[in-house]
Design a protein around this motif. Sequence first.
Motif, PDB file in Angstrom:
ATOM      1  N   HIS A 253     -16.429 186.462  63.443  1.00  0.00           N
ATOM      2  CA  HIS A 253     -16.882 187.398  62.401  1.00  0.00           C
ATOM      3  C   HIS A 253     -16.766 186.800  60.997  1.00  0.00           C
ATOM      4  O   HIS A 253     -16.620 187.554  60.025  1.00  0.00           O
ATOM      5  CB  HIS A 253     -16.071 188.689  62.489  1.00  0.00           C
ATOM      6  N   LYS A 254     -16.854 185.488  60.883  1.00  0.00           N
ATOM      7  CA  LYS A 254     -16.749 184.873  59.560  1.00  0.00           C
ATOM      8  C   LYS A 254     -17.877 185.314  58.629  1.00  0.00           C
ATOM      9  O   LYS A 254     -17.728 185.298  57.408  1.00  0.00           O
ATOM     10  CB  LYS A 254     -16.739 183.357  59.692  1.00  0.00           C
ATOM     11  N   GLY A 255     -19.013 185.697  59.171  1.00  0.00           N
ATOM     12  CA  GLY A 255     -20.134 186.137  58.343  1.00  0.00           C
ATOM     13  C   GLY A 255     -20.059 187.592  57.936  1.00  0.00           C
ATOM     14  O   GLY A 255     -20.869 188.058  57.116  1.00  0.00           O
ATOM     15  N   ASP A 256     -19.114 188.342  58.478  1.00  0.00           N
ATOM     16  CA  ASP A 256     -18.959 189.760  58.188  1.00  0.00           C
ATOM     17  C   ASP A 256     -17.623 189.941  57.463  1.00  0.00           C
ATOM     18  O   ASP A 256     -16.554 189.880  58.067  1.00  0.00           O
ATOM     19  CB  ASP A 256     -18.986 190.553  59.499  1.00  0.00           C
ATOM     20  N   ALA A 257     -17.702 190.194  56.160  1.00  0.00           N
ATOM     21  CA  ALA A 257     -16.490 190.205  55.334  1.00  0.00           C
ATOM     22  C   ALA A 257     -15.484 191.246  55.803  1.00  0.00           C
ATOM     23  O   ALA A 257     -14.276 190.959  55.897  1.00  0.00           O
ATOM     24  CB  ALA A 257     -16.858 190.448  53.872  1.00  0.00           C
ATOM     25  N   ALA A 258     -15.956 192.470  56.106  1.00  0.00           N
ATOM     26  CA  ALA A 258     -15.037 193.539  56.503  1.00  0.00           C
ATOM     27  C   ALA A 258     -14.372 193.228  57.833  1.00  0.00           C
ATOM     28  O   ALA A 258     -13.145 193.362  57.990  1.00  0.00           O
ATOM     29  CB  ALA A 258     -15.790 194.869  56.575  1.00  0.00           C
ATOM     30  N   SER A 259     -15.180 192.811  58.816  1.00  0.00           N
ATOM     31  CA  SER A 259     -14.632 192.484  60.142  1.00  0.00           C
ATOM     32  C   SER A 259     -13.693 191.289  60.054  1.00  0.00           C
ATOM     33  O   SER A 259     -12.615 191.261  60.675  1.00  0.00           O
ATOM     34  CB  SER A 259     -15.765 192.188  61.125  1.00  0.00           C
ATOM     35  N   TYR A 260     -14.099 190.288  59.295  1.00  0.00           N
ATOM     36  CA  TYR A 260     -13.283 189.081  59.140  1.00  0.00           C
ATOM     37  C   TYR A 260     -11.917 189.428  58.548  1.00  0.00           C
ATOM     38  O   TYR A 260     -10.870 188.993  59.053  1.00  0.00           O
ATOM     39  CB  TYR A 260     -14.014 188.080  58.255  1.00  0.00           C
ATOM     40  N   GLN A 261     -11.911 190.242  57.497  1.00  0.00           N
ATOM     41  CA  GLN A 261     -10.650 190.596  56.844  1.00  0.00           C
ATOM     42  C   GLN A 261      -9.767 191.423  57.762  1.00  0.00           C
ATOM     43  O   GLN A 261      -8.534 191.248  57.796  1.00  0.00           O
ATOM     44  CB  GLN A 261     -10.929 191.360  55.549  1.00  0.00           C
ATOM     45  N   PHE A 262     -10.383 192.342  58.519  1.00  0.00           N
ATOM     46  CA  PHE A 262      -9.593 193.139  59.453  1.00  0.00           C
ATOM     47  C   PHE A 262      -8.922 192.252  60.499  1.00  0.00           C
ATOM     48  O   PHE A 262      -7.734 192.421  60.806  1.00  0.00           O
ATOM     49  CB  PHE A 262     -10.474 194.184  60.145  1.00  0.00           C
ATOM     50  N   MET A 263      -9.671 191.290  61.049  1.00  0.00           N
ATOM     51  CA  MET A 263      -9.116 190.416  62.084  1.00  0.00           C
ATOM     52  C   MET A 263      -8.039 189.501  61.514  1.00  0.00           C
ATOM     53  O   MET A 263      -7.023 189.238  62.167  1.00  0.00           O
ATOM     54  CB  MET A 263     -10.233 189.596  62.733  1.00  0.00           C
ATOM     55  N   VAL A 264      -8.236 189.021  60.282  1.00  0.00           N
ATOM     56  CA  VAL A 264      -7.220 188.175  59.654  1.00  0.00           C
ATOM     57  C   VAL A 264      -5.937 188.975  59.425  1.00  0.00           C
ATOM     58  O   VAL A 264      -4.826 188.500  59.716  1.00  0.00           O
ATOM     59  CB  VAL A 264      -7.740 187.600  58.317  1.00  0.00           C
ATOM     60  N   ASP A 265      -6.096 190.202  58.902  1.00  0.00           N
ATOM     61  CA  ASP A 265      -4.916 191.043  58.673  1.00  0.00           C
ATOM     62  C   ASP A 265      -4.210 191.359  59.999  1.00  0.00           C
ATOM     63  O   ASP A 265      -2.971 191.353  60.066  1.00  0.00           O
ATOM     64  CB  ASP A 265      -5.324 192.348  57.988  1.00  0.00           C
ATOM     65  N   LEU A 266      -4.998 191.641  61.031  1.00  0.00           N
ATOM     66  CA  LEU A 266      -4.414 191.931  62.340  1.00  0.00           C
ATOM     67  C   LEU A 266      -3.646 190.718  62.860  1.00  0.00           C
ATOM     68  O   LEU A 266      -2.526 190.846  63.365  1.00  0.00           O
ATOM     69  CB  LEU A 266      -5.513 192.325  63.330  1.00  0.00           C
ATOM     70  N   PHE A 267      -4.236 189.546  62.720  1.00  0.00           N
ATOM     71  CA  PHE A 267      -3.576 188.312  63.166  1.00  0.00           C
ATOM     72  C   PHE A 267      -2.246 188.121  62.443  1.00  0.00           C
ATOM     73  O   PHE A 267      -1.215 187.822  63.066  1.00  0.00           O
ATOM     74  CB  PHE A 267      -4.494 187.118  62.919  1.00  0.00           C
TER      75      PHE A 267
END
Length: 779
Positions: A253-267
Motif C-alpha cells: 500500500h505504498k501508493g495509498d497514503a492512508a493505508s500505508y500510514q495505518f499499516m506502518v502505525d500497526l507495525f
Amino acid sequence: MSFDTLKLSPTEHLVGRCLRYPPTFANPGGLPKPKRFPVDQMQSFRDQEAAVFQDLLFVLIGLEGFYIRYADSFSIDDSPLQRLIGPDFSINKHLDSGLKDIAKRISRLGKYYVSLVSFVEQYDDLEYGTVVQALCFEIREVLRMYESILVQIEHEFHHNANYSVTLLEQDLTVNTTLQLTHLYELVMKIVQENEKRKDSSNMNKMRFESMLKSLKDDHYTGTLDGVTSDPTNSKVVKGGLVLSFIQSGIDKHKGDAASYQFMVDLFNKVSVGYVSMFNWWLETGTIEDPYDEFLIHQNLEGSRVSEDYWADKFTIRSEGLLKQFYPPNVQKKVILTGKYLNVLKECGVDVDSLGSIQHIKTLQDNDLFIRLDVAYTRANKLIIDLLFNGYHIREFLESLNKYFLLTNNSNFDDFMSDSLSELRKSKEHASINTLSKLYLSSYHKDDVIEDHASAKSRRLIFNLATLSLTKYTLLDELVMILSAKTTNSEKVFASSDLNSLKNLLNSTLEANENNVKTSVLTNTKIDQYAVFSFCLDLEVPFPLNLIITKSQMVEYQFIFRNLCYLKFVEKCLEISWREITHQRFWKWQFRDERLHRWIKKARVVHAKMRTFVNLCLFYLNYDVMHANWKKVEAVLESLKTDPSVELETVFSSIKSFLSTILSESMLTKIRLAQIVNQLFAIIVLYHNFVMALRKTLILMDEDLFTENQSKLSPGTTFDLEKNETRMRRLIAGLKNYEEKYYSKMSDMMDALKYYGEIDSPSLLRLYEELALSFKMEIY
C-alpha cells in the motif's frame, strides 16, 4: 427468583456467547421463524431504505436482519474456522438495486467484524506469542472505536429523519472501513497459514523447503564470524512471521497514503515487544523470548567451552525474517553483537555494568542501521580488548607459529637430532612415549615460569600439546581430502523431499568411503617411517578456541607435518654429508680412479639435493610463512591505533594466513604434492644408499681392507673380481638415483610453472630459484 430479576454472570465469554451465537433463520433452535413484510409490497423507496437500514445495524455487528441474512454456506455454530473467516450475507432480491449495492458493500464490514471478534477470542492466548497478543490488543481498540461509531449511527437512525443509507456508508468509509479491511486481510493470512500448518504433510514440506532455503542462504564461515539459519517452522504463526505479514501490507500500500500510514502505525505498535527484545539483545546479549518468536534462536545444548557450542548457539530464525534483516552483513552484525557479549559474560565480565546503548525505537526508523552499527562497534571493541589484553591472543598466535610452523625454533632442531633414529622406524615399532620424552626435553625451557605474556603462552602450549602417530600419512590424508567428492548443489536443491535428499547424501558418503579405501598410497618401506605419521596436536582452550578453531588447528597440523618431514630430510642429508665429506672411508686415496670419479659424482648429486632442500626450506620460511605473517601482524598492529578494526577482520586474516600457507606449501594440489613427496623419498633413499656403503668402500681397496679387517665379519676376504661387480653396482645405483632425481625435478618444475601461472603466483618464485640453481640439469 423470577426471570426478570435473573442476573447474568459478568463473565465476558459467557455474555459474548449469548450475543454472538443467536438463533438464525436457517437454524432457529426450535423457535418460530419471524415473519417479514415483503419488500415488493413496500410502497416507497424510503420504506425499503428504512427496512434495510435497520437490517444493516444488525449486519454491522455480525447478526442477521429480516432482509439481509447469512448465506446458506455459513453456519454460526458449524466450526471456529467459519467464524474466523466471517459470514457472507444474502440480500433480498426484490430490494432496489441501488440499495442492494450499498448493502453488499456495507455487509462486508459485518463479515470483518465477526472475523476479528472471533480472532481475538481464539488467538488472545500466549500460545501464539506476545506479538499476536499485541495485535489482538490493537484489533480490540479498532473494534471499540467501530462499536462506538455504530452507537452514534444507531442514534442518528432513530433521531435524524434525513440520515440515509448513503450517509451511513460515507461515515463508515471515513472512519472504519479502511482499518477493518486491512485488519481482516492480515487476520486471514494468519488464519490460513495456521490452517495449513495443522496438516502434518504440509508441515513436513514446509520444513524441508525451509531447510533447503537455509542451505542456500547460510554464510557461515567460522565460530565467531559466521551466521547460520534456523530453518525450524513453528506449529503456529507468531512473532516475526506476523510482522512480516504486516510488512508485506506496508509494501503493498505504498501508493495509498492512508493505508500505508495505518499499516506502518500497526507495525510499530505490534512490534513494541519485539523491538524491546532486540534492544536487550544488542545491549546485553540476552534473549528474553519465552515463546520462541524473536529474530534469533538460542540453542542451550552443549559445553560452553566448546567452539561447536558457540558456532551454533545463536542462529537467525529464517521463518518470518523481516526485510530489514535480509542483507547478510546486517545478520552478521546482529548475531555477532550479542554473541560477543555472551562470550564476555562467560568469561566473567559483568556486561550489565558496561553502560547502556541508545535504544532503537522502531524497526521502521531511518537510523536503525546506525544504531545497530554503534552497538556492534561497542561489542566488537569489548571482545577485542578481552582477547588481546586479557587473554593475549597475539602472543598465543606467535607461540603457535613457533611450535607448529617452527619459526625461530632451535628446539625442534634439537628434537630432530635426538629422535632421528626413532622417526626412521616403522610407525608400528616406533615408541610414541620415547618421542614424547625427547620432544618435551627439547622444549623444557618453554616450561620455565615467567611473567610476560609470550612466556605464559609458550608454557600453555607446552602443557597442552600432545604427540601422536596417525593412521595415514600426510600425503594420504591430503589425497583423501582433495579428491573427496562433494554433493552437487543443483541436485541438492532439486530434491523433492527429505528422503530423496538423504539418498543423495548417502550416495556421496559411500563414494567417499570407497575412495578412502582405494586412495591410500602407503606401499613402500620408507612410507612406513614414523616421521610420516608424526603429528602434533593441541586442544585450544576457551575463549581462544573461538578465534583459533579446530579447522585451523588441522591446517596448523598439516603445515607442521610437512615441515617436520622436510626437516627430517634435511637432517638426513646433514648426516650423510658429514659421512661423505669427513669419514675417512670416503676420503681414502683409492687406487681405482673410477671410484674417485664415482665418489666425486656422488658428492655432487648429494650437494644438489641439499641445495634443493635448503631452497625449499628458505622458500617456505621466508617467501611463504614470514611474508604472510607480516600481513597478519599488520592487522594486529592496527588494533592499537584503529578502534574500528573488527574481530572478524582478525579472524579472516588468520584464516587467510593458514590457507595461503597450505596452498603455497604445495599441499593443495594433488599432482604437485605427490611429485614433491616422491622427490623427498628419492632423497631419503639416496641418503640410506650412501650411509650403507662403508663396508663396500672398505672392500674396494686392499690397504683400507687390511686396516679395517678386524671390524669385518670373520671369513671376509679381499677379492678383485667381486670388486668389479661392486663397482658396476655402485655406478648403476648412483646413475639410477641421479636419473630419478632429475626426472622428478623436471616434473616438479613443470608443475610449479603450471600451477604458478594459473593459481598460485608465489610458486613461480620457487620455480625461478630452482631454475637458477639447476639450469644446467633442467634445461
